[in-house]
Design an enzyme around this catalytic site. Structure first.
Site, mmCIF file in Angstrom:
data_model
loop_
_atom_site.group_PDB
_atom_site.id
_atom_site.type_symbol
_atom_site.label_atom_id
_atom_site.label_comp_id
_atom_site.label_asym_id
_atom_site.label_seq_id
_atom_site.Cartn_x
_atom_site.Cartn_y
_atom_site.Cartn_z
ATOM 1 N N HIS A 154 1.374 9.967 -2.274
ATOM 2 C CA HIS A 154 2.005 8.638 -2.284
ATOM 3 C C HIS A 154 1.131 7.505 -2.840
ATOM 4 O O HIS A 154 1.669 6.597 -3.466
ATOM 5 C CB HIS A 154 2.641 8.298 -0.921
ATOM 6 C CG HIS A 154 1.685 7.846 0.125
ATOM 7 N ND1 HIS A 154 1.054 8.699 0.974
ATOM 8 C CD2 HIS A 154 1.243 6.609 0.459
ATOM 9 C CE1 HIS A 154 0.265 8.010 1.783
ATOM 10 N NE2 HIS A 154 0.365 6.746 1.489
ATOM 11 N N HIS A 164 -6.065 3.433 -0.612
ATOM 12 C CA HIS A 164 -5.999 3.058 0.805
ATOM 13 C C HIS A 164 -6.189 4.233 1.769
ATOM 14 O O HIS A 164 -6.339 4.018 2.968
ATOM 15 C CB HIS A 164 -4.709 2.269 1.119
ATOM 16 C CG HIS A 164 -3.441 3.063 1.140
ATOM 17 N ND1 HIS A 164 -2.732 3.368 0.009
ATOM 18 C CD2 HIS A 164 -2.742 3.599 2.177
ATOM 19 C CE1 HIS A 164 -1.648 4.057 0.348
ATOM 20 N NE2 HIS A 164 -1.638 4.209 1.661
ATOM 21 N N HIS A 165 -6.217 5.472 1.266
ATOM 22 C CA HIS A 165 -6.513 6.609 2.149
ATOM 23 C C HIS A 165 -7.860 7.255 1.862
ATOM 24 O O HIS A 165 -8.118 8.380 2.302
ATOM 25 C CB HIS A 165 -5.408 7.669 2.064
ATOM 26 C CG HIS A 165 -4.154 7.270 2.792
ATOM 27 N ND1 HIS A 165 -4.079 7.212 4.165
ATOM 28 C CD2 HIS A 165 -2.943 6.870 2.329
ATOM 29 C CE1 HIS A 165 -2.864 6.815 4.516
ATOM 30 N NE2 HIS A 165 -2.155 6.599 3.424
ATOM 31 N N LYS A 197 5.636 5.798 -0.934
ATOM 32 C CA LYS A 197 6.374 6.636 0.031
ATOM 33 C C LYS A 197 7.862 6.709 -0.297
ATOM 34 O O LYS A 197 8.563 7.555 0.255
ATOM 35 C CB LYS A 197 6.168 6.121 1.456
ATOM 36 C CG LYS A 197 4.843 6.576 2.030
ATOM 37 C CD LYS A 197 4.800 6.381 3.522
ATOM 38 C CE LYS A 197 3.503 6.932 4.105
ATOM 39 N NZ LYS A 197 3.298 6.442 5.475
ATOM 40 N N HIS A 204 0.801 -1.227 0.000
ATOM 41 C CA HIS A 204 0.000 0.000 0.000
ATOM 42 C C HIS A 204 0.835 1.279 0.000
ATOM 43 O O HIS A 204 0.494 2.247 -0.641
ATOM 44 C CB HIS A 204 -0.986 -0.007 1.177
ATOM 45 C CG HIS A 204 -0.341 0.026 2.518
ATOM 46 N ND1 HIS A 204 0.197 -1.087 3.113
ATOM 47 C CD2 HIS A 204 -0.125 1.044 3.388
ATOM 48 C CE1 HIS A 204 0.705 -0.759 4.284
ATOM 49 N NE2 HIS A 204 0.530 0.544 4.482
ATOM 50 N N ASP A 205 1.944 1.279 0.756
ATOM 51 C CA ASP A 205 2.709 2.521 0.913
ATOM 52 C C ASP A 205 3.956 2.588 0.036
ATOM 53 O O ASP A 205 4.855 3.394 0.316
ATOM 54 C CB ASP A 205 3.121 2.700 2.380
ATOM 55 C CG ASP A 205 2.114 3.546 3.154
ATOM 56 O OD1 ASP A 205 1.274 4.207 2.510
ATOM 57 O OD2 ASP A 205 2.173 3.531 4.398
ATOM 58 N N ASP A 249 -5.497 -0.872 8.858
ATOM 59 C CA ASP A 249 -4.427 0.126 8.937
ATOM 60 C C ASP A 249 -4.568 0.970 10.206
ATOM 61 O O ASP A 249 -3.601 1.208 10.932
ATOM 62 C CB ASP A 249 -4.494 1.019 7.692
ATOM 63 C CG ASP A 249 -3.266 1.908 7.550
ATOM 64 O OD1 ASP A 249 -2.163 1.470 7.911
ATOM 65 O OD2 ASP A 249 -3.418 3.046 7.059
#
Ligand SMILES: [Fe+2]
Length: 231
Positions: free
Chosen positions: A123, A147-148, A98, A94-95, A176
């Site tokens: 990101h 995801h955000h 970043k 997911h990240d 999360d």
């Protein structure tokens, strides 16, 4: 004549048995190859996720824990996506975007400027860009992008609301938050799973999909605690 016929039939039978044995062998070899391929995919995804996480001493094995919690919640909700490896790929990666956020911003102790925050918020889109040509990730890429997002539409990058948010991303959001709350941060200690639960339940219908929260509710804190300790 009769004996000749019997011999021919016996030969045919032996031939068929040989074919069947060959087919069985081929099938077994194919199955082993596809299991091997699946394992290679998973190992590659884990390696990439770990490379991203290696930068951040605080979050540690966050991606692995979120993946485990998310799958547990998806199973409790009876969702088929729990059995789809692409779901786990998405949870783990997911990240990945970043990597494009500089350390000075990612680990800044004070509050972020408007400009810095807008870079952080990019990101998920950067992540999808990085993974664009990796076809085997399939639907997992939807988790990376969304995801955000928030159930009430106040999330990013697309401000999707409710069912418009891909289901796996809605499951991810709960997992999360649970891991974030139960992990030490430089500015606050970790909450217990019981305290984190209250916080997550409060977010049902605003930050989180209420159906996903209802599935999460069925899972005892001890299950998450055990998962956390096993990773
Ligand atoms: Fe993120």
């Amino acid at each position: 004549m009769e004996a000749d016929l019997v011999a021919r039939l016996e030969e045919k039978e032996r031939q068929l048995e040989r074919y069947a044995a060959d087919l069985r062998e081929t099938f077994k070899a194919e199955r082993a190859r596809s299991a091997e391929l699946r394992a290679s995919y998973m190992a590659t995804v884990r390696a990439l996720a770990n490379a991203v996480e290696a930068r951040d001493a605080y979050t540690g094995r966050h991606a692995e824990r979120v993946a485990a919690y998310g799958l547990e919640i998806a199973r409790a909700a009876g969702l088929e996506l729990a059995d789809d490896p692409q779901t786990e790929f998405g949870f783990l990666l997911h990240d990945v975007g970043k990597v494009a956020v500089p350390d000075a911003i990612l680990f800044k102790s004070g509050s972020l400027t408007e400009e810095e925050y807008s870079l952080v918020r990019r990101h998920p889109v950067i992540g999808v860009e990085i993974l664009r040509d990796v076809d085997f990730l399939g639907e997992g890429k939807l988790v990376v992008r969304h995801h955000h997002e928030r159930w009430d539409g106040q999330g990013y990058p697309d401000g999707l609301a409710g069912d418009a948010i891909p289901l796996a991303a809605r499951v991810f959001a709960v997992a999360d938050a649970l891991d974030a709350l139960t992990t030490d941060r430089p500015y606050r200690p970790a909450s217990s799973f019981a305290d984190a639960r209250e916080e997550v339940l409060r977010g049902a219908g605003s930050q989180f999909d209420p159906i996903v929260v209802a599935a999460y509710r069925q899972i005892p804190d001890a299950t998450f605690q055990a998962l956390r300790e096993s990773l």
